[in-house]
Enzyme design. Structure first.
Site, PDB file in Angstrom:
ATOM      1  N   ASP A   1      -7.576   0.874  -7.583  1.00 57.93           N
ATOM      2  CA  ASP A   1      -8.743   1.263  -6.808  1.00 57.93           C
ATOM      3  C   ASP A   1      -9.487   2.444  -7.420  1.00 57.93           C
ATOM      4  OD1 ASP A   1     -10.183   1.212  -3.925  1.00 57.93           O
ATOM      5  OD2 ASP A   1      -9.771   3.282  -4.484  1.00 57.93           O
TER       6      ASP A   1
ATOM      7  N   VAL B   1     -12.579   0.090  -2.803  1.00 60.21           N
ATOM      8  CA  VAL B   1     -12.641  -1.103  -3.653  1.00 60.21           C
ATOM      9  C   VAL B   1     -11.553  -2.098  -3.248  1.00 60.21           C
ATOM     10  CG1 VAL B   1     -12.497  -1.994  -6.001  1.00 60.21           C
ATOM     11  CG2 VAL B   1     -13.681   0.157  -5.557  1.00 60.21           C
ATOM     12  N   ASP B   2     -10.330  -1.611  -3.048  1.00 58.51           N
ATOM     13  CA  ASP B   2      -9.251  -2.501  -2.602  1.00 58.51           C
ATOM     14  C   ASP B   2      -9.591  -3.161  -1.269  1.00 58.51           C
ATOM     15  OD1 ASP B   2      -7.476  -2.336  -4.685  1.00 58.51           O
ATOM     16  OD2 ASP B   2      -6.297  -0.721  -3.822  1.00 58.51           O
ATOM     17  N   MET B   3     -10.028  -2.351  -0.307  1.00 60.56           N
ATOM     18  CA  MET B   3     -10.306  -2.893   1.021  1.00 60.56           C
ATOM     19  C   MET B   3     -11.541  -3.777   1.010  1.00 60.56           C
ATOM     20  SD  MET B   3      -9.265   0.472   3.254  1.00 60.56           S
ATOM     21  CE  MET B   3      -9.406  -0.319   4.853  1.00 60.56           C
TER      22      MET B   3
ATOM     23  N   GLY C   1     -10.479  -7.027  -0.258  1.00 60.34           N
ATOM     24  CA  GLY C   1      -9.800  -7.764   0.798  1.00 60.34           C
ATOM     25  C   GLY C   1     -10.773  -8.418   1.755  1.00 60.34           C
TER      26      GLY C   1
END
Length: 412
Positions: A156, A184-186, A189
């Site tokens: 991230d 970025v990760d979320m 998702g």
């Protein structure tokens, strides 16, 4: 609680229906954040998510403190409503387990390094699409399998740096600054959940599944608004402005006697209302502040006037007065206060079940509401149950455990 999924649990913050995705089976091979966040969205709304971990477990089980019975809050926060098992995919018998589970699955989601699934005989184009034509296969990776950065791992903070998000955060003093949440990760998702639902909808027409190539890089770039839009139009490199908005004034954090408040005035009408509510209607008629373009040029002067007007006021009361008067404003709250705020409680945005306490689902459906059905699973908790449901006998299950193909304790 025995950890099994119990549709229809009633209570504040709990699922009150089977969910909009009841009947959808998801085989989840993801770890860390982006993939588990995606599958929690699906499981919150009724999908049967079987989380398959590697022998060492999802590494974020260790990302603490704090911990609950050995599992870190980082894991607990994104893994409710799932059944968990652990399988060694490097062994042929482990690969066979996944293939058996995919026979009636709707979705496979994984975030292995590109090439791993293919090496294990589980590649989409080579194997899965032919054997399971209705399967939706979502791969989450850092950069994709090809291109100048293809195959490299993604993290991230590194993607925040590389996509420009970090440069747009912070200010002249801090320089580029990482966003405190793993945006970025979320975001990946969320985009992945949307893509999966699109593919499932299209399958109702074509009867076929498809492959989703989701990358942190692409999703980080897609979040770069309005900085990219500004750059495409004026050719100027966007710089971090901190709390102030690059396109709007006043749009900033201001101190008051009791707390900081944030004001986000989006047009001239809202600015005039702001001036009237704080007893400074003269500012709305000041030529320096007549339009948003003027206010941007004279940002510092306006901020000084507003700070002086706010200095002696109760911030929470002022923010409420402003927003009720049509001016976007709110107090700047720490997490312990935001999660206990009356409106948070009213919106059921904190959910509890036995020992578990977490953020509720923001997706509110009228007929098929989602929510908490089960606490996050312990490592390997549902392995024998899942295998039995897929036709394995007690003897076969015991043999797989003995061989280390299926694990009930983490391999350190």
């Amino acid at each position: 609680m025995d950890g099994s999924i119990k549709p229809g649990l009633a209570g504040k913050g709990l699922a009150k229906s089977a969910g909009a995705l009841a009947g959808v089976k998801v085989v989840d091979l993801t770890r860390v954040l982006g993939g588990p966040y995606c599958t929690m969205i699906l499981s919150d709304h009724g999908a049967d998510v079987i989380k398959v971990e590697p022998p060492q477990g999802d590494e974020v089980r260790d990302w603490g403190p704090p911990f609950h019975e050995g599992d870190a809050s980082y894991f607990i926060g994104v893994n409710r409503n799932k059944r968990a098992m652990a399988v060694d995919l490097r062994q042929p018998e482990g690969q066979a387990i996944i293939l058996k589970m995919l026979a009636d699955a709707d979705v496979l989601i994984e975030n292995f390094k590109p090439g791993d699934m293919e090496r294990w005989g589980l590649g989409y184009h080579e194997v899965l699409a032919k054997r399971f034509p209705r399967l939706v296969h979502c791969r989450i990776s850092g950069f994709g399998a090809d291109g100048p950065l293809g195959g490299l791992p993604g993290y991230d903070a590194i993607l925040q740096a590389m996509t420009g998000l970090m440069s747009a955060n912070g200010d002249a003093i801090t320089g580029p600054l990482r966003l405190g949440t793993a945006i970025v990760d979320m975001g990946t998702g969320l985009y992945s959940a949307i893509g999966i639902l699109m593919a499932l909808h299209e399958r109702t027409v074509s009867g076929l599944g498809q492959y989703l190539d989701m990358t942190l890089y692409d999703c980080g770039m897609a979040l770069l608004h309005p900085q990219a839009a500004n750059f495409f139009l004026n050719g100027k490199r966007p710089m971090g402005t901190g709390n102030p908005h690059p396109n709007l004034v006043p749009y900033d954090k201001y101190p008051t006697r009791t707390c900081d408040i944030f004001i986000a005035s989006g047009n001239n009408g809202q600015f005039r209302k702001l001036c009237e509510i704080i007893g400074r209607p003269d500012m709305a008629d000041d030529p320096r502040f007549a339009s948003n373009a003027d206010r941007i040029v004279n940002r510092d002067a306006l901020s000084e006037n507003l700070a002086a007007a706010f200095a002696g006021q109760d911030g929470s009361e002022l923010a409420l007065k402003l927003i009720r008067g049509g001016v976007p404003a709110g107090p700047v709250l720490p997490v312990d206060q935001s999660t206990t705020a009356p409106h948070t409680v009213h919106r059921e945005m904190v959910t509890e079940l036995d020992w578990y306490r977490g953020l509720g689902t923001p997706i509110k459906l009228s007929r098929t509401p989602g929510g908490t059905r089960a606490a996050p699973p312990r490592f390997g908790e549902h392995g024998p149950e899942v295998l039995a449901r897929h036709g394995y006998t007690e003897t076969e299950i015991a043999d797989l455990v003995t061989k280390g193909v299926v694990l009930q304790e983490r391999r350190r």
